[in-house]
Design a protein around this motif. Structure first.
Motif, PDB file in Angstrom:
ATOM      1  N   GLY A 236       0.921  -1.285   0.105  1.00 14.14           N
ATOM      2  CA  GLY A 236       0.015  -0.087   0.006  1.00 14.14           C
ATOM      3  C   GLY A 236       0.732   1.325   0.007  1.00 14.14           C
ATOM      4  O   GLY A 236       0.323   2.444  -0.165  1.00 14.14           O
ATOM      5  N   HIS A 237       2.070   1.341   0.117  1.00  9.74           N
ATOM      6  CA  HIS A 237       3.026   2.359  -0.146  1.00  9.74           C
ATOM      7  C   HIS A 237       3.815   2.508  -1.317  1.00  9.74           C
ATOM      8  O   HIS A 237       3.940   3.484  -1.642  1.00  9.74           O
ATOM      9  N   LYS A 238       4.447   1.370  -1.502  1.00 14.82           N
ATOM     10  CA  LYS A 238       5.210   1.366  -2.892  1.00 14.82           C
ATOM     11  C   LYS A 238       4.498   0.840  -3.964  1.00 14.82           C
ATOM     12  O   LYS A 238       4.058  -0.466  -3.939  1.00 14.82           O
ATOM     13  N   TRP A 239       4.371   1.504  -5.263  1.00 18.29           N
ATOM     14  CA  TRP A 239       3.295   1.103  -5.939  1.00 18.29           C
ATOM     15  C   TRP A 239       4.153   1.159  -7.391  1.00 18.29           C
ATOM     16  O   TRP A 239       5.135   1.802  -7.764  1.00 18.29           O
ATOM     17  N   PHE A 240       3.692   0.190  -8.252  1.00 12.03           N
ATOM     18  CA  PHE A 240       4.068   0.161  -9.739  1.00 12.03           C
ATOM     19  C   PHE A 240       3.105   0.016 -10.608  1.00 12.03           C
ATOM     20  O   PHE A 240       1.996  -0.579 -10.406  1.00 12.03           O
ATOM     21  N   LYS A 241       3.174   0.839 -11.898  1.00 12.70           N
ATOM     22  CA  LYS A 241       2.300   0.834 -12.876  1.00 12.70           C
ATOM     23  C   LYS A 241       1.982  -0.732 -13.592  1.00 12.70           C
ATOM     24  O   LYS A 241       2.829  -1.278 -13.828  1.00 12.70           O
ATOM     25  N   ALA A 242       0.616  -0.848 -13.856  1.00 14.46           N
ATOM     26  CA  ALA A 242       0.478  -2.169 -14.532  1.00 14.46           C
ATOM     27  C   ALA A 242      -0.178  -1.896 -15.725  1.00 14.46           C
ATOM     28  O   ALA A 242      -0.613  -2.793 -16.476  1.00 14.46           O
ATOM     29  N   GLY A 243      -0.266  -0.645 -16.151  1.00 16.30           N
ATOM     30  CA  GLY A 243      -0.815  -0.561 -17.617  1.00 16.30           C
ATOM     31  C   GLY A 243      -2.157   0.303 -17.532  1.00 16.30           C
ATOM     32  O   GLY A 243      -2.713   0.801 -16.529  1.00 16.30           O
ATOM     33  N   LYS A 244      -2.553   0.548 -18.715  1.00 21.56           N
ATOM     34  CA  LYS A 244      -3.955   1.228 -19.190  1.00 21.56           C
ATOM     35  C   LYS A 244      -5.089   0.232 -18.860  1.00 21.56           C
ATOM     36  O   LYS A 244      -4.930  -0.627 -19.426  1.00 21.56           O
ATOM     37  N   ALA A 245      -5.972   0.651 -17.950  1.00 17.04           N
ATOM     38  CA  ALA A 245      -7.185  -0.364 -17.736  1.00 17.04           C
ATOM     39  C   ALA A 245      -8.357   0.170 -18.787  1.00 17.04           C
ATOM     40  O   ALA A 245      -8.834  -0.939 -19.465  1.00 17.04           O
ATOM     41  N   LEU A 246      -8.753   1.340 -19.115  1.00 16.58           N
ATOM     42  CA  LEU A 246      -9.856   1.722 -19.763  1.00 16.58           C
ATOM     43  C   LEU A 246      -9.675   2.988 -20.363  1.00 16.58           C
ATOM     44  O   LEU A 246      -9.184   4.031 -19.890  1.00 16.58           O
ATOM     45  N   THR A 247      -9.904   3.091 -21.844  1.00 22.98           N
ATOM     46  CA  THR A 247     -10.012   4.473 -22.470  1.00 22.98           C
ATOM     47  C   THR A 247     -11.074   4.850 -23.019  1.00 22.98           C
ATOM     48  O   THR A 247     -12.180   4.296 -22.696  1.00 22.98           O
ATOM     49  N   ARG A 248     -11.323   5.833 -23.756  1.00 20.15           N
ATOM     50  CA  ARG A 248     -12.703   6.461 -24.114  1.00 20.15           C
ATOM     51  C   ARG A 248     -13.060   5.280 -25.140  1.00 20.15           C
ATOM     52  O   ARG A 248     -12.449   4.457 -25.793  1.00 20.15           O
ATOM     53  N   GLY A 249     -14.654   5.615 -25.045  1.00 22.15           N
ATOM     54  CA  GLY A 249     -15.173   4.690 -26.214  1.00 22.15           C
ATOM     55  C   GLY A 249     -15.266   4.958 -27.625  1.00 22.15           C
ATOM     56  O   GLY A 249     -14.388   5.906 -27.978  1.00 22.15           O
ATOM     57  N   ALA A 250     -15.947   4.087 -28.391  1.00 22.55           N
ATOM     58  CA  ALA A 250     -15.928   4.329 -29.574  1.00 22.55           C
ATOM     59  C   ALA A 250     -16.495   5.322 -30.298  1.00 22.55           C
ATOM     60  O   ALA A 250     -17.458   6.230 -29.605  1.00 22.55           O
ATOM     61  N   PRO A 251     -16.241   6.054 -31.469  1.00 23.01           N
ATOM     62  CA  PRO A 251     -16.981   7.394 -31.794  1.00 23.01           C
ATOM     63  C   PRO A 251     -18.354   7.084 -31.828  1.00 23.01           C
ATOM     64  O   PRO A 251     -18.888   5.925 -32.218  1.00 23.01           O
ATOM     65  N   GLY A 252     -19.278   8.013 -31.240  1.00 21.30           N
ATOM     66  CA  GLY A 252     -20.783   7.912 -31.184  1.00 21.30           C
ATOM     67  C   GLY A 252     -21.167   7.295 -29.912  1.00 21.30           C
ATOM     68  O   GLY A 252     -22.590   7.353 -29.781  1.00 21.30           O
ATOM     69  N   SER A 253     -20.308   6.870 -29.162  1.00 18.69           N
ATOM     70  CA  SER A 253     -20.716   5.915 -27.831  1.00 18.69           C
ATOM     71  C   SER A 253     -20.882   7.125 -26.918  1.00 18.69           C
ATOM     72  O   SER A 253     -20.464   8.323 -26.874  1.00 18.69           O
ATOM     73  N   TRP A 254     -21.492   6.666 -25.524  1.00 19.78           N
ATOM     74  CA  TRP A 254     -21.895   7.554 -24.618  1.00 19.78           C
ATOM     75  C   TRP A 254     -20.837   8.103 -23.837  1.00 19.78           C
ATOM     76  O   TRP A 254     -20.824   9.104 -23.272  1.00 19.78           O
ATOM     77  N   ASP A 255     -19.360   7.373 -23.783  1.00 12.13           N
ATOM     78  CA  ASP A 255     -18.459   7.637 -23.320  1.00 12.13           C
ATOM     79  C   ASP A 255     -17.135   7.980 -24.213  1.00 12.13           C
ATOM     80  O   ASP A 255     -15.983   7.798 -24.115  1.00 12.13           O
ATOM     81  N   GLU A 256     -17.476   8.500 -25.378  1.00 14.74           N
ATOM     82  CA  GLU A 256     -16.452   8.690 -26.360  1.00 14.74           C
ATOM     83  C   GLU A 256     -15.597   9.802 -25.932  1.00 14.74           C
ATOM     84  O   GLU A 256     -14.493  10.106 -26.690  1.00 14.74           O
ATOM     85  N   GLY A 257     -16.055  10.884 -25.066  1.00 13.82           N
ATOM     86  CA  GLY A 257     -15.102  11.975 -24.643  1.00 13.82           C
ATOM     87  C   GLY A 257     -14.169  11.505 -23.804  1.00 13.82           C
ATOM     88  O   GLY A 257     -13.538  12.370 -23.174  1.00 13.82           O
ATOM     89  N   GLY A 258     -14.078  10.415 -23.054  1.00 18.51           N
ATOM     90  CA  GLY A 258     -13.179   9.870 -22.032  1.00 18.51           C
ATOM     91  C   GLY A 258     -13.950   9.349 -20.707  1.00 18.51           C
ATOM     92  O   GLY A 258     -15.055   9.475 -20.586  1.00 18.51           O
ATOM     93  N   VAL A 259     -13.128   8.561 -20.077  1.00 18.05           N
ATOM     94  CA  VAL A 259     -13.568   7.947 -18.956  1.00 18.05           C
ATOM     95  C   VAL A 259     -12.627   8.381 -17.696  1.00 18.05           C
ATOM     96  O   VAL A 259     -11.442   8.602 -17.899  1.00 18.05           O
ATOM     97  N   GLY A 260     -13.168   8.447 -16.578  1.00 18.36           N
ATOM     98  CA  GLY A 260     -12.533   9.114 -15.374  1.00 18.36           C
ATOM     99  C   GLY A 260     -12.725   8.638 -13.993  1.00 18.36           C
ATOM    100  O   GLY A 260     -12.286   7.255 -13.828  1.00 18.36           O
ATOM    101  N   ARG A 261     -13.251   9.237 -13.074  1.00 21.63           N
ATOM    102  CA  ARG A 261     -13.493   9.001 -11.830  1.00 21.63           C
ATOM    103  C   ARG A 261     -14.320   7.491 -11.855  1.00 21.63           C
ATOM    104  O   ARG A 261     -15.259   7.296 -12.505  1.00 21.63           O
ATOM    105  N   ARG A 262     -14.008   6.521 -10.897  1.00 23.62           N
ATOM    106  CA  ARG A 262     -14.700   5.440 -10.672  1.00 23.62           C
ATOM    107  C   ARG A 262     -14.559   4.836  -9.373  1.00 23.62           C
ATOM    108  O   ARG A 262     -13.721   5.245  -8.573  1.00 23.62           O
ATOM    109  N   HIS A 263     -15.170   3.533  -9.048  1.00 21.74           N
ATOM    110  CA  HIS A 263     -15.083   2.826  -8.133  1.00 21.74           C
ATOM    111  C   HIS A 263     -15.032   1.348  -8.383  1.00 21.74           C
ATOM    112  O   HIS A 263     -15.865   0.981  -9.261  1.00 21.74           O
ATOM    113  N   VAL A 264     -14.058   0.408  -7.960  1.00 24.74           N
ATOM    114  CA  VAL A 264     -14.061  -0.851  -8.027  1.00 24.74           C
ATOM    115  C   VAL A 264     -14.397  -1.596  -7.025  1.00 24.74           C
ATOM    116  O   VAL A 264     -13.897  -1.559  -5.932  1.00 24.74           O
ATOM    117  N   LEU A 265     -15.190  -2.664  -7.329  1.00 24.57           N
ATOM    118  CA  LEU A 265     -15.749  -3.562  -6.211  1.00 24.57           C
ATOM    119  C   LEU A 265     -15.351  -4.992  -6.765  1.00 24.57           C
ATOM    120  O   LEU A 265     -15.583  -5.478  -7.941  1.00 24.57           O
TER     121      LEU A 265
END
Length: 370
Positions: A236-265
């Protein structure tokens, strides 16, 4: 002694709304705006806690002008049922519990925002992000702005009210990527899952030691589109990146402008990400992504769009934006979603809550007549 304020039932116009800025008067730290609820049930207690950020004026610390963010300071509200909330006056001026670091050129000297709180090993761990006074050119105008070089941090507390940076190093948990990497501008809104016997982020032999963090950044090459990244840790103190998880949706989609704040369960041995997305018209919604390991993600195939949306066109408090979801599973298997709503001019934000249809976390209804 803590007093709880109970309000009479509300009408449809305010359905879902829990509380907003300015309700405690001008002498409070959050008089101007409130944002990003993080709700935690106290261990061995009936009390609920809501950590959130906001500020009391138009400027950040040192007079820096905010750049379309509601960050600034962090505070706390308390509840006996998770619905009726009362602000708790913290030890800092105007009742806040965490402020930007005073003195020196630190990563969190201009503004801070709380994005996750955990009770772990007998202490309250607050994962937050802060902005520095470093000037950064962003956007087509190349205007130099302060406060946008944001990085994640960690503070701890024995009581969850008095947080001391001395209990940790005071250094950011992660740094921005190298030039031309997708997260070279900032790393913000860290959300964290602590170790669990059901965690499957790496080798199964390490499942009880792995921490999972998701975070947001704006990709410089595709401004202003934002994406979500993943980082892992053994402590919980020392972190390393594991890559990109999710990016903006396809053209015309509801999230084509980007994805941001979130909560994972972690639900039934699968990871679910309740995330905020935006279309090309600036309309925000909350969608769902799924992962087998917390690292590799795809949009939920059972959802063709957002699972929760602003009530556009209605004369209600959240007809502009719904954002910053925080989801809790209740004892009966149902879910609560705490979120931020804004009006259609995006000039006022407030905290809200919706409830799932039984155990179905893809269908939500704003709480009414509470």
């Amino acid at each position: 002694m803590i007093f709880y304020v109970f309000f009479p039932p509300i009408g449809p116009r305010l359905a879902g709304r829990l509380f907003g800025p300015g309700e405690e008067g001008e002498d409070w730290w959050d008089h101007k705006c409130v944002f990003h609820p993080v709700v935690v049930r106290e261990p061995s207690s009936s009390t609920w806690r809501m950590y959130y950020y906001g500020r009391d004026g138009d400027n950040w610390s040192s007079g820096v002008r905010p750049a379309l963010l509601s960050t600034g300071r962090v505070g706390l509200a308390l509840s006996e049922d998770g619905v009726h909330w009362s602000r708790h006056r913290g030890p800092l001026p105007q009742g806040a519990i965490l402020d930007p670091e005073e003195g020196g050129d630190t990563f969190d000297s201009v503004h801070v925002g709380c994005s996750d709180v955990l009770f772990h090993d007998g202490q309250w761990w607050m994962f937050y992000f802060g902005g520095s006074a470093e000037k950064m050119e962003i956007g087509p105008s190349n205007k130099a702005l302060q406060g946008l070089r944001m990085l994640p941090g960690l503070v701890k507390s024995a009581d969850g009210v008095v947080f001391d940076r001395a209990l940790f190093t005071g250094n950011p948990l992660l740094n921005v990527g190298l030039q031309n990497e997708w997260d070279e501008l900032f790393i913000a809104w860290p959300r964290v899952l602590p170790p669990s016997s059901r965690h499957r982020c790496q080798d199964p032999s390490d499942e009880d030691k792995t921490w999972l963090m998701t975070y947001s950044s704006i990709e410089k090459q595709t401004l202003p589109f934002s994406s979500i990244g993943v980082a892992l840790s053994a402590d919980g103190h020392k972190w390393f990146k594991a890559g990109k998880a999710l990016t903006r949706g396809a053209p015309g989609s509801w999230d084509e402008g980007g994805v941001g704040r979130r909560h994972v369960l972690l639900i039934d041995n699968e990871y679910f990400m309740f995330y905020e997305g935006v279309n090309n018209k600036g309309i925000h919604g909350i969608g769902l992504a799924i992962s087998p390991d917390g690292i590799h993600w795809e949009r939920d195939p059972l959802c063709q769009g957002p699972i929760f949306s602003a009530r556009v066109g209605e004369e209600v408090w959240d007809n502009g934006t719904v954002a910053a979801p925080h989801v809790l599973q209740m004892d009966d298997g149902s879910f609560r979603m705490y979120y931020v709503g804004t009006n259609d001019t995006k000039t006022e934000s407030a905290m809200g809550m919706a409830i799932s249809k039984g155990k179905n976390f893809r269908t939500w209804t704003r709480i009414q007549n509470w």
